[in-house]
Design a protein around this motif. Sequence first.
Motif, PDB file in Angstrom:
ATOM      1  N   VAL A  75      -9.015  10.472   3.619  1.00 20.55           N
ATOM      2  CA  VAL A  75      -7.965   9.775   2.883  1.00 20.55           C
ATOM      3  C   VAL A  75      -6.684   9.787   3.705  1.00 20.55           C
ATOM      4  O   VAL A  75      -6.235  10.842   4.155  1.00 20.55           O
ATOM      5  CB  VAL A  75      -7.723  10.445   1.513  1.00 20.55           C
ATOM      6  CG1 VAL A  75      -6.569   9.774   0.793  1.00 20.55           C
ATOM      7  CG2 VAL A  75      -8.983  10.358   0.668  1.00 20.55           C
ATOM      8  N   SER A  76      -6.079   8.634   3.903  1.00 20.74           N
ATOM      9  CA  SER A  76      -4.838   8.542   4.664  1.00 20.74           C
ATOM     10  C   SER A  76      -3.650   8.527   3.724  1.00 20.74           C
ATOM     11  O   SER A  76      -3.780   8.318   2.523  1.00 20.74           O
ATOM     12  CB  SER A  76      -4.833   7.263   5.516  1.00 20.74           C
ATOM     13  OG  SER A  76      -4.946   6.118   4.686  1.00 20.74           O
ATOM     14  N   ALA A  77      -2.479   8.756   4.272  1.00 22.28           N
ATOM     15  CA  ALA A  77      -1.264   8.751   3.467  1.00 22.28           C
ATOM     16  C   ALA A  77      -0.921   7.320   3.044  1.00 22.28           C
ATOM     17  O   ALA A  77      -1.234   6.354   3.715  1.00 22.28           O
ATOM     18  CB  ALA A  77      -0.110   9.359   4.262  1.00 22.28           C
ATOM     19  N   GLN A  78      -0.259   7.223   1.878  1.00 29.15           N
ATOM     20  CA  GLN A  78       0.127   5.918   1.368  1.00 29.15           C
ATOM     21  C   GLN A  78       1.158   5.283   2.300  1.00 29.15           C
ATOM     22  O   GLN A  78       2.041   5.934   2.812  1.00 29.15           O
ATOM     23  CB  GLN A  78       0.733   6.084  -0.044  1.00 29.15           C
ATOM     24  CG  GLN A  78       1.119   4.785  -0.716  1.00 29.15           C
ATOM     25  CD  GLN A  78      -0.089   4.033  -1.249  1.00 29.15           C
ATOM     26  OE1 GLN A  78      -1.100   4.633  -1.511  1.00 29.15           O
ATOM     27  NE2 GLN A  78       0.019   2.740  -1.400  1.00 29.15           N
ATOM     28  N   GLY A  79       1.023   4.023   2.518  1.00 30.54           N
ATOM     29  CA  GLY A  79       2.002   3.332   3.351  1.00 30.54           C
ATOM     30  C   GLY A  79       1.380   2.179   4.097  1.00 30.54           C
ATOM     31  O   GLY A  79       0.271   2.274   4.622  1.00 30.54           O
ATOM     32  N   GLY A  80       2.092   1.042   4.145  1.00 28.34           N
ATOM     33  CA  GLY A  80       1.620  -0.099   4.889  1.00 28.34           C
ATOM     34  C   GLY A  80       0.541  -0.899   4.202  1.00 28.34           C
ATOM     35  O   GLY A  80      -0.038  -1.794   4.828  1.00 28.34           O
ATOM     36  N   LEU A  81       0.240  -0.612   2.946  1.00 28.80           N
ATOM     37  CA  LEU A  81      -0.798  -1.354   2.234  1.00 28.80           C
ATOM     38  C   LEU A  81      -0.181  -2.512   1.455  1.00 28.80           C
ATOM     39  O   LEU A  81       0.956  -2.419   0.973  1.00 28.80           O
ATOM     40  CB  LEU A  81      -1.557  -0.434   1.269  1.00 28.80           C
ATOM     41  CG  LEU A  81      -2.435   0.643   1.901  1.00 28.80           C
ATOM     42  CD1 LEU A  81      -3.058   1.514   0.822  1.00 28.80           C
ATOM     43  CD2 LEU A  81      -3.516   0.029   2.766  1.00 28.80           C
ATOM     44  N   PRO A  82      -0.928  -3.587   1.289  1.00 30.59           N
ATOM     45  CA  PRO A  82      -0.416  -4.704   0.478  1.00 30.59           C
ATOM     46  C   PRO A  82      -0.236  -4.293  -0.976  1.00 30.59           C
ATOM     47  O   PRO A  82      -0.786  -3.290  -1.428  1.00 30.59           O
ATOM     48  CB  PRO A  82      -1.516  -5.769   0.630  1.00 30.59           C
ATOM     49  CG  PRO A  82      -2.322  -5.355   1.817  1.00 30.59           C
ATOM     50  CD  PRO A  82      -2.231  -3.871   1.885  1.00 30.59           C
ATOM     51  N   ALA A  83       0.512  -5.079  -1.700  1.00 34.09           N
ATOM     52  CA  ALA A  83       0.701  -4.825  -3.129  1.00 34.09           C
ATOM     53  C   ALA A  83      -0.647  -4.892  -3.828  1.00 34.09           C
ATOM     54  O   ALA A  83      -1.510  -5.709  -3.494  1.00 34.09           O
ATOM     55  CB  ALA A  83       1.658  -5.856  -3.719  1.00 34.09           C
TER      56      ALA A  83
END
Length: 265
Positions: free
Chosen positions: A153-161
């Motif tokens: 699991v990666s950290a939250q960030g850079g993902l689309p809405a």
Amino acid sequence: MYRFLLTPRWWGINVFVLLAIPFCVFMGSWQLSRFEDRMADHDRATSQVATDAGDPARPLADLLPVDKQTSGAQATATGRYGKQLLVPGRELDGRNGYYVLTLLRTDGGKALPVVRGWLPGTADAAKAPAAPSGQVTVTGALQASEQPGENGVSAQGGLPAGQASAISAASLVNLVSYDVYDAWVTLNTGDSGMKAVPAAAAPDTGLNLKAFQNLGYTGEWFVFAGFVVFMWFRLIRREVEFVRDAELGLLPEPEPKPGDQPASV
């Protein structure tokens, strides 16, 4: 020739060696036991997931907070589906895809993250089936919140809405306006033709990086013990050679220090 071993200097060296070797062996054995414990936890957790799948479902409130005993247990909750999110980068049966995650608004006011199923390919909201309307009762395996860096699991960030990287209250609370349970449920049967996501073992019970770190530390401590023995024999050998050279008169004459008077003839 070995009388030097009784000098104060060598008493200190010998005492250090006698203390260092048992300490290194003890630490290596302890790290090995930690690795074995993690393997046993992994085996128990894996078998427990299979056992829990056949147990009758219990109300969500009876299973919280999630721990090693309740992780994977069958839970049931009633409410209305709310916001839907996609969780990309999730593999199933060797294929890359994404989870369809929908928040179930319960009567208690909190929302329970429900993984309704898995779809292959790149996350696409247009392909994700809409959640059923009205009041529904869900049944599935209870899971602990994911943590960044755990199980890929990666950290939250850079993902689309409309997408989330981790299924956890800490991540989801920033995407919705209501409280979220610090747990989630994966349905036993995939909704709307999606593939069901199997329950995973409880956190910190698998053969993860921590387990193999314990195994690596085991090897390091035993290497340290061997190195202490090696250096002890090396120092003894050098001391024996020094004593032998001194007895044979092979040692070089010490260089005169500034101010020393030359020996008279």
